[in-house]
Design a protein around this motif. Structure first.
Motif, PDB file in Angstrom:
ATOM      1  N   ALA A 197       1.026  -1.099   0.071  1.00 12.31           N
ATOM      2  CA  ALA A 197      -0.048   0.076   0.189  1.00 12.31           C
ATOM      3  C   ALA A 197       0.986   1.401  -0.067  1.00 12.31           C
ATOM      4  CB  ALA A 197      -0.787   0.022   1.177  1.00 12.31           C
ATOM      5  N   MET A 198       0.780   2.031  -1.025  1.00 12.14           N
ATOM      6  CA  MET A 198       1.774   3.000  -1.345  1.00 12.14           C
ATOM      7  C   MET A 198       1.257   4.455  -1.238  1.00 12.14           C
ATOM      8  SD  MET A 198       4.765   4.025  -1.263  1.00 12.14           S
ATOM      9  CE  MET A 198       5.555   2.287  -1.299  1.00 12.14           C
ATOM     10  N   PHE A 199       2.087   5.406  -0.616  1.00  9.27           N
ATOM     11  CA  PHE A 199       1.566   6.833  -0.679  1.00  9.27           C
ATOM     12  C   PHE A 199       1.771   7.433  -2.034  1.00  9.27           C
ATOM     13  CE2 PHE A 199       3.843   5.225   3.035  1.00  9.27           C
ATOM     14  CZ  PHE A 199       2.959   5.731   4.061  1.00  9.27           C
ATOM     15  N   ARG A 200       0.928   8.570  -1.922  1.00 10.14           N
ATOM     16  CA  ARG A 200       0.820   9.232  -3.329  1.00 10.14           C
ATOM     17  C   ARG A 200       2.538   9.747  -3.857  1.00 10.14           C
ATOM     18  NH1 ARG A 200       2.161  14.529  -1.946  1.00 10.14           N
ATOM     19  NH2 ARG A 200       1.640  15.290   0.101  1.00 10.14           N
ATOM     20  N   ARG A 201       2.646  10.124  -4.963  1.00 13.80           N
ATOM     21  CA  ARG A 201       3.820  10.607  -5.548  1.00 13.80           C
ATOM     22  C   ARG A 201       4.009  11.958  -4.720  1.00 13.80           C
ATOM     23  NH1 ARG A 201       5.397   7.894  -9.983  1.00 13.80           N
ATOM     24  NH2 ARG A 201       3.778   6.817 -10.980  1.00 13.80           N
ATOM     25  N   GLY A 202       5.223  12.242  -4.638  1.00 14.73           N
ATOM     26  CA  GLY A 202       5.883  13.354  -3.918  1.00 14.73           C
ATOM     27  C   GLY A 202       5.794  13.218  -2.340  1.00 14.73           C
ATOM     28  N   TYR A 203       5.411  11.895  -1.918  1.00 15.05           N
ATOM     29  CA  TYR A 203       5.311  11.816  -0.406  1.00 15.05           C
ATOM     30  C   TYR A 203       6.711  11.081   0.119  1.00 15.05           C
ATOM     31  CZ  TYR A 203       2.825  10.641   3.661  1.00 15.05           C
ATOM     32  OH  TYR A 203       2.129  10.646   5.109  1.00 15.05           O
ATOM     33  N   ASP A 204       7.487  11.592   1.146  1.00 14.77           N
ATOM     34  CA  ASP A 204       8.652  11.230   1.357  1.00 14.77           C
ATOM     35  C   ASP A 204       9.129   9.866   1.470  1.00 14.77           C
ATOM     36  OD1 ASP A 204       9.876  14.144   1.559  1.00 14.77           O
ATOM     37  OD2 ASP A 204       8.653  14.281   3.327  1.00 14.77           O
ATOM     38  N   LEU A 205       7.874   9.244   1.970  1.00 15.45           N
ATOM     39  CA  LEU A 205       8.124   7.786   2.322  1.00 15.45           C
ATOM     40  C   LEU A 205       7.897   7.034   1.028  1.00 15.45           C
ATOM     41  CD1 LEU A 205       6.036   7.507   5.927  1.00 15.45           C
ATOM     42  CD2 LEU A 205       8.409   6.837   5.454  1.00 15.45           C
ATOM     43  N   ARG A 206       7.316   7.355   0.289  1.00 17.68           N
ATOM     44  CA  ARG A 206       7.151   6.657  -1.144  1.00 17.68           C
ATOM     45  C   ARG A 206       8.427   6.816  -1.958  1.00 17.68           C
ATOM     46  NH1 ARG A 206       2.943   6.482  -5.535  1.00 17.68           N
ATOM     47  NH2 ARG A 206       4.103   5.833  -7.266  1.00 17.68           N
ATOM     48  N   GLU A 207       9.258   7.901  -1.931  1.00 12.74           N
ATOM     49  CA  GLU A 207      10.542   7.799  -2.344  1.00 12.74           C
ATOM     50  C   GLU A 207      11.375   7.160  -1.849  1.00 12.74           C
ATOM     51  OE1 GLU A 207      10.281   9.560  -5.016  1.00 12.74           O
ATOM     52  OE2 GLU A 207       8.197  10.454  -4.815  1.00 12.74           O
ATOM     53  N   PHE A 208      11.415   7.143  -0.520  1.00  9.49           N
ATOM     54  CA  PHE A 208      12.329   6.248   0.331  1.00  9.49           C
ATOM     55  C   PHE A 208      12.205   4.802   0.233  1.00  9.49           C
ATOM     56  CE2 PHE A 208      14.687   4.843   3.864  1.00  9.49           C
ATOM     57  CZ  PHE A 208      15.687   5.889   4.341  1.00  9.49           C
ATOM     58  N   THR A 209      11.239   4.342   0.133  1.00 10.06           N
ATOM     59  CA  THR A 209      10.701   2.841  -0.005  1.00 10.06           C
ATOM     60  C   THR A 209      11.325   2.498  -1.313  1.00 10.06           C
ATOM     61  OG1 THR A 209       8.995   2.975   1.617  1.00 10.06           O
ATOM     62  CG2 THR A 209       8.928   1.124  -0.040  1.00 10.06           C
ATOM     63  N   THR A 210      10.731   3.299  -2.537  1.00 14.19           N
ATOM     64  CA  THR A 210      11.144   3.140  -3.870  1.00 14.19           C
ATOM     65  C   THR A 210      12.384   3.004  -4.048  1.00 14.19           C
ATOM     66  OG1 THR A 210       8.978   4.028  -4.680  1.00 14.19           O
ATOM     67  CG2 THR A 210      10.733   3.661  -6.431  1.00 14.19           C
ATOM     68  N   ALA A 211      13.199   4.023  -3.381  1.00 17.19           N
ATOM     69  CA  ALA A 211      14.891   3.815  -3.649  1.00 17.19           C
ATOM     70  C   ALA A 211      15.389   2.726  -3.013  1.00 17.19           C
ATOM     71  CB  ALA A 211      15.442   5.182  -3.219  1.00 17.19           C
ATOM     72  N   ALA A 212      15.091   2.099  -1.810  1.00 16.31           N
ATOM     73  CA  ALA A 212      15.436   1.194  -0.933  1.00 16.31           C
ATOM     74  C   ALA A 212      15.318  -0.093  -1.794  1.00 16.31           C
ATOM     75  CB  ALA A 212      14.881   1.122   0.356  1.00 16.31           C
ATOM     76  N   CYS A 213      14.062  -0.295  -2.513  1.00 14.07           N
ATOM     77  CA  CYS A 213      13.788  -1.309  -3.254  1.00 14.07           C
ATOM     78  C   CYS A 213      14.764  -1.479  -4.600  1.00 14.07           C
ATOM     79  CB  CYS A 213      12.419  -1.451  -3.712  1.00 14.07           C
ATOM     80  SG  CYS A 213      11.128  -1.568  -2.255  1.00 14.07           S
ATOM     81  N   ARG A 214      14.888  -0.352  -5.143  1.00  9.19           N
ATOM     82  CA  ARG A 214      15.789  -0.058  -6.435  1.00  9.19           C
ATOM     83  C   ARG A 214      17.194  -0.515  -6.217  1.00  9.19           C
ATOM     84  NH1 ARG A 214      12.735   4.968  -9.162  1.00  9.19           N
ATOM     85  NH2 ARG A 214      10.889   4.000  -9.825  1.00  9.19           N
ATOM     86  N   ALA A 215      17.590  -0.020  -4.898  1.00 13.62           N
ATOM     87  CA  ALA A 215      18.992  -0.325  -4.500  1.00 13.62           C
ATOM     88  C   ALA A 215      19.278  -1.904  -4.343  1.00 13.62           C
ATOM     89  CB  ALA A 215      19.269   0.253  -3.353  1.00 13.62           C
ATOM     90  N   ALA A 216      18.072  -2.506  -3.733  1.00 20.76           N
ATOM     91  CA  ALA A 216      18.018  -4.035  -3.684  1.00 20.76           C
ATOM     92  C   ALA A 216      17.810  -4.701  -4.966  1.00 20.76           C
ATOM     93  CB  ALA A 216      16.977  -4.419  -2.692  1.00 20.76           C
ATOM     94  N   GLY A 217      17.811  -3.961  -6.006  1.00 15.92           N
ATOM     95  CA  GLY A 217      17.436  -4.690  -7.628  1.00 15.92           C
ATOM     96  C   GLY A 217      16.289  -5.066  -7.755  1.00 15.92           C
ATOM     97  N   PHE A 218      15.275  -4.622  -7.364  1.00 18.79           N
ATOM     98  CA  PHE A 218      13.862  -4.800  -8.049  1.00 18.79           C
ATOM     99  C   PHE A 218      12.950  -3.563  -7.678  1.00 18.79           C
ATOM    100  CE2 PHE A 218      13.786  -5.473  -3.509  1.00 18.79           C
ATOM    101  CZ  PHE A 218      12.542  -5.073  -2.929  1.00 18.79           C
ATOM    102  N   GLU A 219      11.883  -3.596  -8.465  1.00 19.50           N
ATOM    103  CA  GLU A 219      10.945  -2.622  -8.322  1.00 19.50           C
ATOM    104  C   GLU A 219       9.705  -2.862  -7.413  1.00 19.50           C
ATOM    105  OE1 GLU A 219      10.164   0.445  -9.715  1.00 19.50           O
ATOM    106  OE2 GLU A 219      12.405   0.490 -10.472  1.00 19.50           O
ATOM    107  N   PRO A 220       9.333  -2.038  -6.720  1.00 17.85           N
ATOM    108  CA  PRO A 220       8.282  -2.410  -5.760  1.00 17.85           C
ATOM    109  C   PRO A 220       6.862  -2.541  -6.437  1.00 17.85           C
ATOM    110  CG  PRO A 220       8.683   0.027  -5.419  1.00 17.85           C
ATOM    111  CD  PRO A 220       9.623  -0.703  -6.481  1.00 17.85           C
ATOM    112  N   THR A 221       6.010  -3.703  -5.664  1.00 18.19           N
ATOM    113  CA  THR A 221       4.561  -3.796  -6.218  1.00 18.19           C
ATOM    114  C   THR A 221       3.485  -3.165  -5.747  1.00 18.19           C
ATOM    115  OG1 THR A 221       5.568  -6.008  -6.885  1.00 18.19           O
ATOM    116  CG2 THR A 221       3.097  -5.786  -6.848  1.00 18.19           C
TER     117      THR A 221
END
Length: 296
Positions: A197-221
């Motif tokens: 369950a993801m926050f709206r665009r521009g939301y700090d936690l969305r950017e943080f979570t997405t960046a962490a997932c990409r750093a681990a090699g995948f796109e979040p669902t």
């Protein structure tokens, strides 16, 4: 024309006597008389008829008197109003904070501030860090709580780190735990393929979570996206997915909390204000109360 001259003038007008006026104003009589003479020269008219033992106002003095009283009254009102603001008996404080902090840290801090300074109006702007930075730069806020580091540098701001806050995963208590029975902690890699369950665009936690997932090699669902904090917690409670949220929010949510494995996930919360001007006293007091709250 000086305020002191107007005070001396009204004192003579009230007492009809230079000596008694000087006593009332706690000044030597010659000094008071000199100031009255100076005022008369500036105005180009005598203000008093001076007869031995009998002082009366001239027409010019009668004209000046109501203006002098009004000026002195307005000056005293202005002095009192400024003192009340300076001493935080009145005033306004404009605070900005991300929704996640408005749902956790901010209410307790504002409650303590309001208890200490009930006459100060509190205006809270809830937005993402980048929007709050713009509002600070435009002079729309006195103080803001933001998540740092910012993706774009803001050299016009002065920032101070407040706390390093742990991020955790929340899930519905009546749904399976996000990790197996043998594990108590989750890894970022475990979020691969998991419904979020993801926050709206521009939301700090969305950017943080997405960046962490990409750093681990995948796109979040994402199963659902676009909400604010309350909405995302509601989505999780309804079983629509799990979410990464600050620990202070998770503790109040009533949801299952799963911490990340070492080294964990964290974010830095900072306090910011414009660097080219000193923040108002109300903002400085709020920052002090905020620090005391965090230390406690």
């Amino acid at each position: 024309m000086q305020l002191q001259q107007l005070r001396y003038f009204t004192a003579v007008a009230d007492t009809r006597h230079f000596t008694r006026a000087a006593e009332r104003e706690h000044v030597a009589q010659p000094s008071l008389s000199q100031q009255i003479r100076s005022l008369e020269r500036e105005l180009g008219a005598e203000l008093f008829h001076r007869a031995r033992g009998h002082i009366t106002l001239t027409d010019a003095g009668e004209t000046l008197l109501p203006f002098a009283r009004r000026i002195l009254a307005d000056t005293e009102t202005a002095r009192r109003e400024v003192q009340e603001v300076a001493q935080l008996r009145r005033g306004r404080l404009r605070l900005g904070a991300p929704p996640s902090l408005c749902a956790s840290l901010v209410p307790d801090v504002l409650s303590a501030f309001h208890a200490a300074y009930p006459g100060v109006d509190l205006i809270v702007t809830e937005d993402g860090s980048q929007d709050l930075v713009r509002a600070l730069a435009d002079g729309e806020l006195d103080l803001a709580l933001i998540i740092t580091p910012l993706p774009v540098q803001a050299p016009a701001l002065a920032t101070s780190d407040l706390l390093r806050e742990e991020l955790v995963v929340v899930s519905a208590p009546d749904r399976p735990a996000p990790v197996g029975a043998r594990r108590t902690r989750i890894r970022v890699e475990d979020l691969r393929g998991r419904p979020l369950a993801m926050f709206r665009r521009g939301y700090d936690l969305r950017e943080f979570t997405t960046a962490a997932c990409r750093a681990a090699g995948f796109e979040p669902t994402f199963t659902v996206e676009g909400g604010e904090m309350d909405a995302v917690l509601g989505f999780v409670r309804a079983g629509l997915g799990i979410a990464v949220v600050p620990s202070m929010v998770a503790e109040r949510s009533g949801l299952r909390v799963t911490r990340f494995a070492t080294p964990g996930m964290h974010r830095v919360v900072s306090v910011a204000h414009r660097g080219d001007v000193s923040p108002p006293r109300a903002a400085r007091e709020l920052q002090r109360i905020l620090m005391e709250h965090l230390e406690a």
